[in-house]
Design a protein around this motif. Structure first.
Motif, PDB file in Angstrom:
ATOM      1  N   PHE A 284      45.271  37.081  29.753  1.00 25.37           N
ATOM      2  CA  PHE A 284      44.232  37.092  30.780  1.00 25.37           C
ATOM      3  C   PHE A 284      44.876  37.131  32.159  1.00 25.37           C
ATOM      4  CE2 PHE A 284      45.105  32.613  30.123  1.00 25.37           C
ATOM      5  CZ  PHE A 284      45.033  32.045  31.387  1.00 25.37           C
ATOM      6  N   VAL A 285      44.104  37.621  33.117  1.00 31.46           N
ATOM      7  CA  VAL A 285      44.497  37.583  34.522  1.00 31.46           C
ATOM      8  C   VAL A 285      43.379  36.879  35.289  1.00 31.46           C
ATOM      9  CG1 VAL A 285      45.911  39.677  34.429  1.00 31.46           C
ATOM     10  CG2 VAL A 285      43.492  39.858  35.047  1.00 31.46           C
TER      11      VAL A 285
ATOM     12  N   MET B  78      42.594  42.033  27.040  1.00 26.66           N
ATOM     13  CA  MET B  78      42.896  41.130  28.137  1.00 26.66           C
ATOM     14  C   MET B  78      41.597  40.666  28.792  1.00 26.66           C
ATOM     15  SD  MET B  78      45.057  41.812  31.656  1.00 26.66           S
ATOM     16  CE  MET B  78      43.963  43.080  32.233  1.00 26.66           C
ATOM     17  N   LYS B  79      41.491  39.354  28.992  1.00 24.65           N
ATOM     18  CA  LYS B  79      40.322  38.790  29.665  1.00 24.65           C
ATOM     19  C   LYS B  79      40.527  38.825  31.175  1.00 24.65           C
ATOM     20  CE  LYS B  79      38.748  35.454  26.242  1.00 24.65           C
ATOM     21  NZ  LYS B  79      38.537  34.028  25.956  1.00 24.65           N
ATOM     22  N   ILE B  80      39.410  38.990  31.880  1.00 23.35           N
ATOM     23  CA  ILE B  80      39.407  38.932  33.339  1.00 23.35           C
ATOM     24  C   ILE B  80      38.671  37.649  33.715  1.00 23.35           C
ATOM     25  CG2 ILE B  80      38.753  40.082  35.470  1.00 23.35           C
ATOM     26  CD1 ILE B  80      40.641  41.784  33.824  1.00 23.35           C
ATOM     27  N   VAL B  81      39.386  36.764  34.406  1.00 16.87           N
ATOM     28  CA  VAL B  81      38.851  35.451  34.766  1.00 16.87           C
ATOM     29  C   VAL B  81      38.624  35.387  36.266  1.00 16.87           C
ATOM     30  CG1 VAL B  81      39.306  32.957  34.765  1.00 16.87           C
ATOM     31  CG2 VAL B  81      40.038  34.374  32.823  1.00 16.87           C
TER      32      VAL B  81
ATOM     33  N   ASN C 242      28.638  37.692  46.228  1.00 14.32           N
ATOM     34  CA  ASN C 242      28.656  39.155  46.285  1.00 14.32           C
ATOM     35  C   ASN C 242      28.220  39.802  44.966  1.00 14.32           C
ATOM     36  OD1 ASN C 242      30.914  39.126  44.580  1.00 14.32           O
ATOM     37  ND2 ASN C 242      32.369  39.390  46.258  1.00 14.32           N
ATOM     38  N   GLY C 243      27.856  38.981  43.978  1.00 17.53           N
ATOM     39  CA  GLY C 243      27.358  39.498  42.709  1.00 17.53           C
ATOM     40  C   GLY C 243      28.441  39.941  41.733  1.00 17.53           C
ATOM     41  N   ASN C 244      29.706  39.841  42.128  1.00 18.85           N
ATOM     42  CA  ASN C 244      30.799  40.314  41.270  1.00 18.85           C
ATOM     43  C   ASN C 244      31.051  39.432  40.052  1.00 18.85           C
ATOM     44  OD1 ASN C 244      31.253  42.565  42.809  1.00 18.85           O
ATOM     45  ND2 ASN C 244      32.958  41.701  43.944  1.00 18.85           N
ATOM     46  N   TYR C 245      30.497  38.238  40.025  1.00 20.62           N
ATOM     47  CA  TYR C 245      30.743  37.323  38.906  1.00 20.62           C
ATOM     48  C   TYR C 245      30.346  37.929  37.563  1.00 20.62           C
ATOM     49  CZ  TYR C 245      25.761  36.165  38.767  1.00 20.62           C
ATOM     50  OH  TYR C 245      24.405  36.236  38.647  1.00 20.62           O
ATOM     51  N   THR C 246      29.423  38.858  37.566  1.00 20.35           N
ATOM     52  CA  THR C 246      28.968  39.454  36.310  1.00 20.35           C
ATOM     53  C   THR C 246      30.042  40.342  35.665  1.00 20.35           C
ATOM     54  OG1 THR C 246      27.977  41.324  37.485  1.00 20.35           O
ATOM     55  CG2 THR C 246      26.543  39.425  37.021  1.00 20.35           C
ATOM     56  N   ALA C 247      31.071  40.718  36.427  1.00 20.42           N
ATOM     57  CA  ALA C 247      32.124  41.593  35.904  1.00 20.42           C
ATOM     58  C   ALA C 247      33.239  40.812  35.205  1.00 20.42           C
ATOM     59  CB  ALA C 247      32.718  42.422  37.046  1.00 20.42           C
ATOM     60  N   PHE C 248      33.156  39.479  35.195  1.00 24.85           N
ATOM     61  CA  PHE C 248      34.224  38.657  34.629  1.00 24.85           C
ATOM     62  C   PHE C 248      33.877  38.180  33.224  1.00 24.85           C
ATOM     63  CE2 PHE C 248      34.804  38.485  39.171  1.00 24.85           C
ATOM     64  CZ  PHE C 248      36.174  38.647  39.307  1.00 24.85           C
ATOM     65  N   ASP C 249      34.927  38.006  32.426  1.00 27.61           N
ATOM     66  CA  ASP C 249      34.750  37.475  31.077  1.00 27.61           C
ATOM     67  C   ASP C 249      34.560  35.966  31.091  1.00 27.61           C
ATOM     68  OD1 ASP C 249      35.221  40.010  29.724  1.00 27.61           O
ATOM     69  OD2 ASP C 249      37.301  39.782  30.366  1.00 27.61           O
ATOM     70  N   HIS C 250      35.082  35.318  32.135  1.00 27.71           N
ATOM     71  CA  HIS C 250      35.020  33.858  32.221  1.00 27.71           C
ATOM     72  C   HIS C 250      35.035  33.476  33.701  1.00 27.71           C
ATOM     73  CE1 HIS C 250      35.652  29.931  30.152  1.00 27.71           C
ATOM     74  NE2 HIS C 250      36.129  29.582  31.335  1.00 27.71           N
ATOM     75  N   MET C 251      34.103  32.609  34.095  1.00 25.90           N
ATOM     76  CA  MET C 251      34.037  32.164  35.497  1.00 25.90           C
ATOM     77  C   MET C 251      34.429  30.689  35.593  1.00 25.90           C
ATOM     78  SD  MET C 251      33.332  34.455  37.749  1.00 25.90           S
ATOM     79  CE  MET C 251      33.091  33.304  39.089  1.00 25.90           C
TER      80      MET C 251
ATOM     81  N   PRO D 190      49.100  35.642  35.734  1.00 19.19           N
ATOM     82  CA  PRO D 190      48.966  36.540  36.880  1.00 19.19           C
ATOM     83  C   PRO D 190      47.701  36.218  37.679  1.00 19.19           C
ATOM     84  CG  PRO D 190      49.348  37.774  34.852  1.00 19.19           C
ATOM     85  CD  PRO D 190      49.043  36.363  34.458  1.00 19.19           C
ATOM     86  N   VAL D 191      47.873  35.998  38.987  1.00 22.75           N
ATOM     87  CA  VAL D 191      46.751  35.655  39.857  1.00 22.75           C
ATOM     88  C   VAL D 191      46.690  36.653  41.013  1.00 22.75           C
ATOM     89  CG1 VAL D 191      45.721  33.916  41.375  1.00 22.75           C
ATOM     90  CG2 VAL D 191      46.925  33.188  39.292  1.00 22.75           C
ATOM     91  N   TYR D 192      45.515  37.189  41.216  1.00 23.41           N
ATOM     92  CA  TYR D 192      45.238  38.102  42.328  1.00 23.41           C
ATOM     93  C   TYR D 192      44.470  37.305  43.371  1.00 23.41           C
ATOM     94  CZ  TYR D 192      43.369  42.280  44.706  1.00 23.41           C
ATOM     95  OH  TYR D 192      43.031  43.249  45.616  1.00 23.41           O
ATOM     96  N   TYR D 193      45.052  37.167  44.553  1.00 30.86           N
ATOM     97  CA  TYR D 193      44.430  36.396  45.638  1.00 30.86           C
ATOM     98  C   TYR D 193      43.611  37.347  46.512  1.00 30.86           C
ATOM     99  CZ  TYR D 193      47.576  32.689  44.171  1.00 30.86           C
ATOM    100  OH  TYR D 193      48.229  31.735  43.430  1.00 30.86           O
ATOM    101  N   SER D 194      42.320  37.370  46.291  1.00 29.28           N
ATOM    102  CA  SER D 194      41.445  38.345  46.947  1.00 29.28           C
ATOM    103  C   SER D 194      41.457  38.244  48.466  1.00 29.28           C
ATOM    104  CB  SER D 194      40.011  38.178  46.449  1.00 29.28           C
ATOM    105  OG  SER D 194      39.948  38.443  45.079  1.00 29.28           O
ATOM    106  N   ASP D 195      41.404  37.033  49.008  1.00 29.61           N
ATOM    107  CA  ASP D 195      41.362  36.890  50.464  1.00 29.61           C
ATOM    108  C   ASP D 195      42.649  37.393  51.106  1.00 29.61           C
ATOM    109  OD1 ASP D 195      38.824  35.849  50.202  1.00 29.61           O
ATOM    110  OD2 ASP D 195      39.442  33.764  50.446  1.00 29.61           O
ATOM    111  N   GLU D 196      43.788  37.056  50.506  1.00 27.32           N
ATOM    112  CA  GLU D 196      45.072  37.530  51.027  1.00 27.32           C
ATOM    113  C   GLU D 196      45.164  39.046  50.929  1.00 27.32           C
ATOM    114  OE1 GLU D 196      48.313  35.486  49.068  1.00 27.32           O
ATOM    115  OE2 GLU D 196      47.429  33.527  49.518  1.00 27.32           O
ATOM    116  N   LYS D 197      44.728  39.596  49.797  1.00 25.17           N
ATOM    117  CA  LYS D 197      44.768  41.047  49.616  1.00 25.17           C
ATOM    118  C   LYS D 197      43.812  41.739  50.581  1.00 25.17           C
ATOM    119  CE  LYS D 197      47.426  42.835  46.475  1.00 25.17           C
ATOM    120  NZ  LYS D 197      48.328  43.924  46.819  1.00 25.17           N
ATOM    121  N   ALA D 198      42.641  41.147  50.808  1.00 24.49           N
ATOM    122  CA  ALA D 198      41.681  41.742  51.742  1.00 24.49           C
ATOM    123  C   ALA D 198      42.283  41.804  53.145  1.00 24.49           C
ATOM    124  CB  ALA D 198      40.376  40.943  51.752  1.00 24.49           C
TER     125      ALA D 198
END
Length: 191
Positions: free
Chosen positions: A106-107, A1-4, A117-126, A27-35
């Motif tokens: 993918f999700v 599974m890819k992480i986008v 925040n530097g997290n872009y490096t953890a994704f398979d596709h930006m 599947p979409v994870y809404y970071s701001d809403e979850k935060a």
């Protein structure tokens, strides 16, 4: 599974792209809403935020967003400290959420500051959603009922599009000239 990763500056339309993807069973994870949810419901996070910003950060066990916003948006060091508290909790929540969607190819994690925040490096596709600055300013002013100066102040806490574009795999243009539906469909087929 890819992480986008799906990102874009404030008012760019990244949430519109995310909602369209969700309609197409992505599947979409809404970071701001979850935060926001976690800042009101995760006791560890609540304790750390009160320690950083004081007891006025919460009213009746709910985050006092106005107070917090006034404290951090004019103080980059304090904003950075708040992000260092919130982001690891959101990141952990996203990992747990992702494990619940292993059957999908993918999700998507939608977030405003994946590059900053530097997290872009953890994704398979930006994916970067980009829109002209004046359109973004107007959208946010209309959406949040805030002044132009307030929007520009928020924009100044984010990287500019050129810097993000250089690190992105896919660009979606949201300028009322290009179809974001067509661009999103091409992206989904590509992934």
């Amino acid at each position: 599974m890819k992480i986008v990763g799906l990102t874009g500056g404030i008012g760019s339309g990244k949430s519109i792209v995310a909602r369209f993807m969700e309609v197409l069973n992505v599947p979409v994870y809404y970071s701001d809403e979850k935060a926001k949810f976690l800042m009101n419901n995760n006791q560890q996070l609540i304790t750390q935020i009160k320690k950083l910003l004081g007891k006025n950060a919460y009213i009746n066990d709910q985050l006092n967003r106005s107070y917090v916003g006034k404290k951090v948006f004019n103080d980059k060091a304090l904003l950075n400290q708040l992000n260092q508290i919130v982001h690891p909790i959101v990141k952990s929540d996203f990992k747990t959420w992702s494990k619940q969607h292993l059957l999908f190819p993918f999700v998507v994690q939608e977030a405003a500051i994946l590059f900053e925040n530097g997290n872009y490096t953890a994704f398979d596709h930006m994916v970067l959603v980009k829109a002209p600055i004046e359109q973004r300013i107007k959208r946010v002013m209309d959406r949040d009922n805030v002044s132009r100066e307030n929007v520009i102040e928020r924009m100044n806490n984010q990287w500019n599009d050129e810097r993000k574009e250089a690190l992105s795999d896919t660009l979606i243009i949201n300028d009322n000239k290009h179809s974001i539906i067509d661009q999103t469909l091409i992206l989904i087929n590509k992934l």
